[in-house]
Design a protein around this motif. Structure first.
Motif, PDB file in Angstrom:
ATOM      1  N   GLY A 182      25.935  28.953  33.920  1.00 50.16           N
ATOM      2  CA  GLY A 182      25.876  29.816  35.099  1.00 50.16           C
ATOM      3  C   GLY A 182      27.085  30.726  35.184  1.00 50.16           C
ATOM      4  N   THR A 183      27.079  31.630  36.161  1.00 48.52           N
ATOM      5  CA  THR A 183      28.195  32.568  36.372  1.00 48.52           C
ATOM      6  C   THR A 183      28.608  32.506  37.833  1.00 48.52           C
ATOM      7  OG1 THR A 183      27.404  34.062  34.631  1.00 48.52           O
ATOM      8  CG2 THR A 183      28.946  34.974  36.244  1.00 48.52           C
ATOM      9  N   LEU A 184      29.888  32.344  38.040  1.00 49.17           N
ATOM     10  CA  LEU A 184      30.450  32.342  39.396  1.00 49.17           C
ATOM     11  C   LEU A 184      31.080  33.713  39.673  1.00 49.17           C
ATOM     12  CD1 LEU A 184      32.221  28.855  39.365  1.00 49.17           C
ATOM     13  CD2 LEU A 184      29.915  29.418  40.151  1.00 49.17           C
ATOM     14  N   SER A 185      30.893  34.233  40.891  1.00 43.54           N
ATOM     15  CA  SER A 185      31.443  35.545  41.289  1.00 43.54           C
ATOM     16  C   SER A 185      32.427  35.344  42.434  1.00 43.54           C
ATOM     17  CB  SER A 185      30.322  36.498  41.729  1.00 43.54           C
ATOM     18  OG  SER A 185      29.430  36.765  40.648  1.00 43.54           O
ATOM     19  N   PHE A 186      33.577  36.033  42.346  1.00 43.70           N
ATOM     20  CA  PHE A 186      34.645  35.896  43.334  1.00 43.70           C
ATOM     21  C   PHE A 186      35.022  37.265  43.908  1.00 43.70           C
ATOM     22  CE2 PHE A 186      35.103  32.733  40.022  1.00 43.70           C
ATOM     23  CZ  PHE A 186      35.239  31.531  40.710  1.00 43.70           C
ATOM     24  N   THR A 187      35.500  37.242  45.158  1.00 43.74           N
ATOM     25  CA  THR A 187      36.051  38.433  45.804  1.00 43.74           C
ATOM     26  C   THR A 187      37.262  38.002  46.611  1.00 43.74           C
ATOM     27  OG1 THR A 187      33.872  39.483  45.976  1.00 43.74           O
ATOM     28  CG2 THR A 187      35.626  40.369  47.368  1.00 43.74           C
ATOM     29  N   LEU A 188      38.368  38.720  46.446  1.00 44.83           N
ATOM     30  CA  LEU A 188      39.599  38.346  47.143  1.00 44.83           C
ATOM     31  C   LEU A 188      40.394  39.593  47.491  1.00 44.83           C
ATOM     32  CD1 LEU A 188      41.568  36.077  48.054  1.00 44.83           C
ATOM     33  CD2 LEU A 188      42.610  36.228  45.769  1.00 44.83           C
ATOM     34  N   LEU A 189      40.887  39.647  48.707  1.00 45.86           N
ATOM     35  CA  LEU A 189      41.786  40.718  49.127  1.00 45.86           C
ATOM     36  C   LEU A 189      43.210  40.189  48.981  1.00 45.86           C
ATOM     37  CD1 LEU A 189      42.113  43.552  50.317  1.00 45.86           C
ATOM     38  CD2 LEU A 189      42.041  42.508  52.591  1.00 45.86           C
ATOM     39  N   SER A 190      43.976  40.827  48.109  1.00 48.27           N
ATOM     40  CA  SER A 190      45.306  40.311  47.775  1.00 48.27           C
ATOM     41  C   SER A 190      46.357  41.389  48.013  1.00 48.27           C
ATOM     42  CB  SER A 190      45.336  39.878  46.312  1.00 48.27           C
ATOM     43  OG  SER A 190      46.613  39.413  45.942  1.00 48.27           O
ATOM     44  N   THR A 191      47.558  40.943  48.356  1.00 52.25           N
ATOM     45  CA  THR A 191      48.683  41.863  48.554  1.00 52.25           C
ATOM     46  C   THR A 191      49.703  41.631  47.438  1.00 52.25           C
ATOM     47  OG1 THR A 191      48.362  41.837  50.941  1.00 52.25           O
ATOM     48  CG2 THR A 191      50.485  42.638  50.133  1.00 52.25           C
ATOM     49  N   GLY A 192      49.937  42.698  46.644  1.00 48.41           N
ATOM     50  CA  GLY A 192      50.827  42.566  45.500  1.00 48.41           C
ATOM     51  C   GLY A 192      52.262  42.960  45.827  1.00 48.41           C
ATOM     52  N   PRO A 193      53.141  42.684  44.875  1.00 48.48           N
ATOM     53  CA  PRO A 193      52.855  41.989  43.613  1.00 48.48           C
ATOM     54  C   PRO A 193      52.735  40.480  43.830  1.00 48.48           C
ATOM     55  CG  PRO A 193      55.171  42.556  43.723  1.00 48.48           C
ATOM     56  CD  PRO A 193      54.535  43.126  44.954  1.00 48.48           C
ATOM     57  N   THR A 194      51.750  39.882  43.161  1.00 48.13           N
ATOM     58  CA  THR A 194      51.529  38.444  43.286  1.00 48.13           C
ATOM     59  C   THR A 194      50.800  37.943  42.046  1.00 48.13           C
ATOM     60  OG1 THR A 194      50.678  36.699  44.735  1.00 48.13           O
ATOM     61  CG2 THR A 194      49.287  38.644  44.426  1.00 48.13           C
ATOM     62  N   THR A 195      50.760  36.628  41.888  1.00 52.55           N
ATOM     63  CA  THR A 195      50.051  35.997  40.765  1.00 52.55           C
ATOM     64  C   THR A 195      48.726  35.428  41.274  1.00 52.55           C
ATOM     65  OG1 THR A 195      52.118  35.421  39.655  1.00 52.55           O
ATOM     66  CG2 THR A 195      50.153  34.211  38.991  1.00 52.55           C
ATOM     67  N   VAL A 196      47.670  35.698  40.529  1.00 56.15           N
ATOM     68  CA  VAL A 196      46.343  35.213  40.896  1.00 56.15           C
ATOM     69  C   VAL A 196      45.942  34.135  39.894  1.00 56.15           C
ATOM     70  CG1 VAL A 196      43.932  35.837  41.284  1.00 56.15           C
ATOM     71  CG2 VAL A 196      45.743  37.470  41.849  1.00 56.15           C
ATOM     72  N   ASN A 197      45.488  32.995  40.395  1.00 53.33           N
ATOM     73  CA  ASN A 197      45.114  31.855  39.547  1.00 53.33           C
ATOM     74  C   ASN A 197      43.630  31.530  39.705  1.00 53.33           C
ATOM     75  OD1 ASN A 197      47.844  30.598  38.500  1.00 53.33           O
ATOM     76  ND2 ASN A 197      48.169  31.122  40.672  1.00 53.33           N
ATOM     77  N   VAL A 198      43.087  30.920  38.635  1.00 50.96           N
ATOM     78  CA  VAL A 198      41.720  30.388  38.671  1.00 50.96           C
ATOM     79  C   VAL A 198      41.785  28.962  38.155  1.00 50.96           C
ATOM     80  CG1 VAL A 198      39.345  30.653  37.897  1.00 50.96           C
ATOM     81  CG2 VAL A 198      40.762  32.685  38.234  1.00 50.96           C
TER      82      VAL A 198
END
Length: 229
Positions: A182-198
């Motif tokens: 399957g495929t998972l879809s994500f949406t996130l509003l982020s304020t940079g600079p920052t590190t994004v993890n999964v």
């Protein structure tokens, strides 16, 4: 004899003339003067015959002064709307705009070997936003879950930064040993600079892997909010 006859004749003529004057009113007209002050003093039949001739046209009089301006009239009611005009010609094609977005891809299989709760699960992917400002992050992650027999394998993954997250779950139903994808879809509003993890975990009894991960970070222009008075 002759002189008497001549005298008698003259007297007769005088008498006849006097009688004639008195009978016709001539004698009265001669004896007195009358001033006519009303048309009623003139016999109607005679009055009808008193017609003068049309006189010559008189000269044109001098032009009078200009009169004062009148007051303005009230405004009239609005007229009906006119018909719709024809469509104008198509304008020229504008120049190509510019858009900046940041793309991240990890095309490698990662075994999800943790059953711990997210975010203390298996690290699947990590990337950083390149600059300060707000970003809209959209991402997809392909996953696989396998069982040695029938069951319901489940994979839970979370995409998060220092202030927010988006968590998705993949669940399958297997009637026999096999693999579900399957495929998972994500949406996130982020304020940079920052590190994004999964990070991902799986339920006990299954074998799970994370496959290709793709993410796009699109800058969001600053918006000034003002309140009406």
């Amino acid at each position: 004899m002759l002189s008497r006859r001549l005298l008698h004749s003259r007297l007769l003529v005088v008498a006849l003339l006097a009688a004639l004057f008195l009978g016709t009113g001539i004698g009265t007209a001669v004896a007195a003067k009358y001033v006519i002050t009303s048309t009623k003093q003139i016999k109607p039949s005679v009055l009808k015959q008193l017609k003068g001739r049309v006189g010559a046209r008189g000269p044109v009089g001098a032009r009078g002064p200009v009169g004062t301006s009148g007051v303005d009239g009230a405004n009239g009611a609005p007229g009906p709307a006119g018909p719709v005009g024809p469509a104008g010609p198509t304008g020229p094609t504008g120049a190509n705009g510019t858009s900046v977005a940041y793309y991240y891809v990890k095309d490698a299989s990662v075994v999800i070997n943790s059953t711990a709760a997210v975010p203390s699960a298996t690290q699947v992917a990590q990337f950083a936003t390149p600059s300060a400002g707000a970003f809209l992050i959209t991402a997809t992650l392909d996953v696989k879950a396998s069982l040695l027999g029938a069951g319901f394998p489940k994979i839970t993954c979370r995409l998060y930064d220092g202030s927010g997250f988006d968590e998705r779950e993949f669940a399958a139903s297997l009637h026999a040993a096999g693999t579900a994808e399957g495929t998972l879809s994500f949406t996130l509003l982020s304020t940079g600079p920052t590190t994004v993890n999964v990070k991902c975990n799986h339920d006990a009894g299954s074998v799970a892997t994370a496959e290709t991960f793709k993410a796009i970070a699109t800058p969001i222009p600053a918006v000034t909010t003002s309140f009406l008075p």
